[in-house]
Design a protein around this motif. Structure first.
Motif, short mmCIF file in Angstrom:
data_model
loop_
_atom_site.label_atom_id
_atom_site.label_comp_id
_atom_site.label_asym_id
_atom_site.label_seq_id
_atom_site.Cartn_x
_atom_site.Cartn_y
_atom_site.Cartn_z
N MET A 1 -6.83 2.51 1.10
CA MET A 1 -7.61 1.26 0.94
C MET A 1 -7.87 0.58 2.29
O MET A 1 -8.75 -0.27 2.41
CB MET A 1 -6.86 0.26 0.04
CG MET A 1 -6.75 0.61 -1.42
SD MET A 1 -8.30 0.99 -2.27
CE MET A 1 -9.26 -0.48 -2.05
N HIS B 1 -8.93 -7.85 -2.52
CA HIS B 1 -8.32 -6.83 -3.40
C HIS B 1 -6.79 -6.91 -3.45
O HIS B 1 -6.14 -6.89 -2.40
CB HIS B 1 -8.75 -5.47 -2.86
CG HIS B 1 -8.46 -4.33 -3.76
ND1 HIS B 1 -7.54 -3.36 -3.44
CD2 HIS B 1 -8.98 -3.99 -4.97
CE1 HIS B 1 -7.51 -2.45 -4.41
NE2 HIS B 1 -8.37 -2.81 -5.35
N ARG C 1 -11.50 0.36 3.59
CA ARG C 1 -12.33 -0.70 3.02
C ARG C 1 -11.91 -2.07 3.54
O ARG C 1 -12.74 -2.94 3.84
CB ARG C 1 -12.15 -0.62 1.49
CG ARG C 1 -13.07 -1.44 0.69
CD ARG C 1 -14.30 -0.66 0.34
NE ARG C 1 -15.28 -1.54 -0.29
CZ ARG C 1 -15.77 -1.34 -1.50
NH1 ARG C 1 -15.43 -0.29 -2.20
NH2 ARG C 1 -16.65 -2.18 -2.00
N TYR C 2 -10.59 -2.29 3.63
CA TYR C 2 -10.07 -3.59 4.08
C TYR C 2 -10.49 -3.86 5.53
O TYR C 2 -10.87 -4.99 5.88
CB TYR C 2 -8.54 -3.64 4.00
CG TYR C 2 -7.92 -3.59 2.62
CD1 TYR C 2 -8.66 -3.40 1.46
CD2 TYR C 2 -6.54 -3.75 2.47
CE1 TYR C 2 -8.05 -3.35 0.21
CE2 TYR C 2 -5.93 -3.72 1.22
CZ TYR C 2 -6.68 -3.52 0.10
OH TYR C 2 -6.07 -3.47 -1.13
N GLY D 1 -4.85 -4.72 -5.10
CA GLY D 1 -4.24 -3.40 -5.14
C GLY D 1 -3.70 -2.97 -6.50
O GLY D 1 -4.33 -3.20 -7.54
N HIS E 1 -4.89 3.64 -4.79
CA HIS E 1 -4.62 2.25 -4.39
C HIS E 1 -3.61 2.16 -3.25
O HIS E 1 -2.98 1.13 -3.06
CB HIS E 1 -4.19 1.42 -5.60
CG HIS E 1 -5.35 1.15 -6.49
ND1 HIS E 1 -5.94 2.14 -7.24
CD2 HIS E 1 -6.10 0.04 -6.69
CE1 HIS E 1 -6.97 1.65 -7.88
NE2 HIS E 1 -7.10 0.37 -7.56
N LEU F 1 0.84 -1.21 0.00
CA LEU F 1 0.00 0.00 0.00
C LEU F 1 0.87 1.26 0.00
O LEU F 1 0.57 2.22 -0.71
CB LEU F 1 -0.96 -0.02 1.20
CG LEU F 1 -2.02 -1.14 1.17
CD1 LEU F 1 -2.87 -1.10 2.43
CD2 LEU F 1 -2.91 -1.05 -0.07
#
Ligand code: NAD
Length: 384
Positions: free
Chosen positions: A51, A119, A54-55, A121, A47, A36
């Protein structure tokens, strides 16, 4: 310019700590944090560490599963399919790439699928891993989980997500060529930023719910009187559309993964990726010397093109990165992958985090603290 700036190593430590507190084993927390932060360093904030919001939601909702091991569901040597077990994408894709690279070195090539992963990424990250080992890589990726947001060419309703296409070509002693983009005309994250700032998006990116072109990002976030939303367009009209379809079908259906249609509609927070990867070892095709020389001749020819008067590096990159790019690659066009190289230099000491993302990251820490009893503390309180 964001007010909050943080040293990349400190940011990586904070993200690693966040996932250790959430329950990830050390390797998984490190894979996630490195990936990340490298996305932010490369200029792809859409990205990057943002993120995590959301994760974390996906993890606390028992969608994302921590500490999963890749499972081989089909193994024919240079061809395999791995199941990501709904695990953390940064770990699942790293495990799959490690195995794919090992097999490509053994057989000269490897074609594999990674399916059912959370995801994964910035796909360029995985292509760069292959290029660092001297391999050519091609990736077709689909995404499911979020509501559909990209319309098929000529359509007025969204039917798929931003399916990225990615390729890497290694070069001796120089940074690899990395082509890595979403097949939508603009990333959804960039539409959200425009919406938050109440500014228009460029022409050719959006249609409203009736299929009319619009520059208003609100069509993606505010339903019209019939309760319908607008859609993103694919890049390059029917051409980007075609590539998005290929990413959907090769990236998912071909490898036993879920393509996007109502039978596979959204989990609440998770975004799932499926990816087909083709790896080729140029030294095993018997043309390595010619490939390297011919690549050099073509690149030299590309770079000899006069610059257009209104040439700019990329709308997404900072003026600082543009200045670094101009000094690294003076007076010439850039190669795919070079904007990211320049951006990493520009952000080597400090990564800017916008206020919305910072507030979300602080919220992630407190949600993990509430759920698990441990937290890395708010990012906004970290001092360099
Ligand atoms: P983008 O529009 O910023 O394009 C990036 C690509 O264009 C890179 O290869 C870059 O090197 C190249 N590029 C940019 N400016 C250039 C220039 N002036 N000259 C030459 N090449 C140039 O990318 P995007 O569409 O916003 O995608 C951003 C990231 O999002 C990608 O890393 C992609 O993998 C990722 N993504 C992931 C998913 C997922 O489901 N996991 C979905 C969509 C996108």
């Amino acid at each position: 310019m964001a007010n909050f700036q943080i040293n990349p190593q400190r940011l990586e430590q904070w993200v690693e700590q966040l996932w250790r507190c959430a329950g990830s084993e050390l390797n998984e927390a490190q894979d996630t944090a490195k990936h990340l932060v490298l996305a932010n360093l490369s200029g792809h904030d859409s990205h990057g560490v943002g993120m995590n919001d959301r994760y974390v939601a996906s993890c606390l909702n028992h969608e994302l599963r921590l500490n999963q091991q890749l499972s081989l569901v089909h193994d024919a040597g240079a061809l395999f399919i791995a199941d990501g077990q709904r695990g953390m994408g940064q770990s699942m894709a790293r495990q799959a790439m490690d195995l794919g690279i090992e097999r490509a070195k053994l057989h000269g090539h490897c074609i594999f699928g990674l399916r059912n992963s959370h995801h994964i990424g910035r796909i360029g990250h995985w292509a760069e891993m292959a290029a660092a080992k001297g391999l050519v890589a091609v990736h077709f990726t689909n995404a499911i989980g979020a509501p559909t947001m990209v319309a098929p060419f000529g359509g007025a309703q969204a039917r798929f997500l931003t399916n990225p296409f990615t390729a890497a070509i290694p070069r001796n002693g120089q940074s690899p060529i990395i082509v890595d983009f979403a097949t939508s005309a603009i990333a959804h994250g960039k539409v959200r930023v425009a919406y938050n700032k109440a500014v228009a998006v460029p022409d050719g990116c959006l249609i409203d719910a009736k299929g009319h072109p619009t520059n208003q990002p609100a069509v993606m976030f505010e339903a019209d009187e019939q309760g319908a939303f607008g859609s993103l367009l694919t890049f390059g009209g029917h051409k980007g559309y075609g590539l998005a379809v290929v990413c959907e079908l090769l990236g998912a259906a071909l490898i036993g993964g879920e393509s996007i249609h109502p039978a596979h509609f959204p989990q609440q927070y998770a975004i799932w990726n499926n990816m087909l990867v083709i790896l080729i070892d140029p030294t095993r095709l018997g043309q390595a010397g010619y490939f390297s020389e011919e690549l050099g001749r073509f690149i030299q020819w590309l770079e000899s093109a006069a610059l257009s008067e209104d040439s700019e590096m990329s709308p997404a990159q900072s003026s600082e990165a543009a200045a670094i790019a101009a000094s690294l690659y003076p007076g010439r066009v850039l190669l795919p992958g070079e904007p990211e190289v320049a951006m990493r230099l520009a952000r080597a000491k400090a990564i800017p985090i916008d206020d919305t993302t910072l507030a979300q990251l602080d919220r992630c820490a407190s949600r993990i603290g509430d759920a698990r009893g441990h937290s890395p503390g708010p990012l906004s309180q970290m001092k360099d």
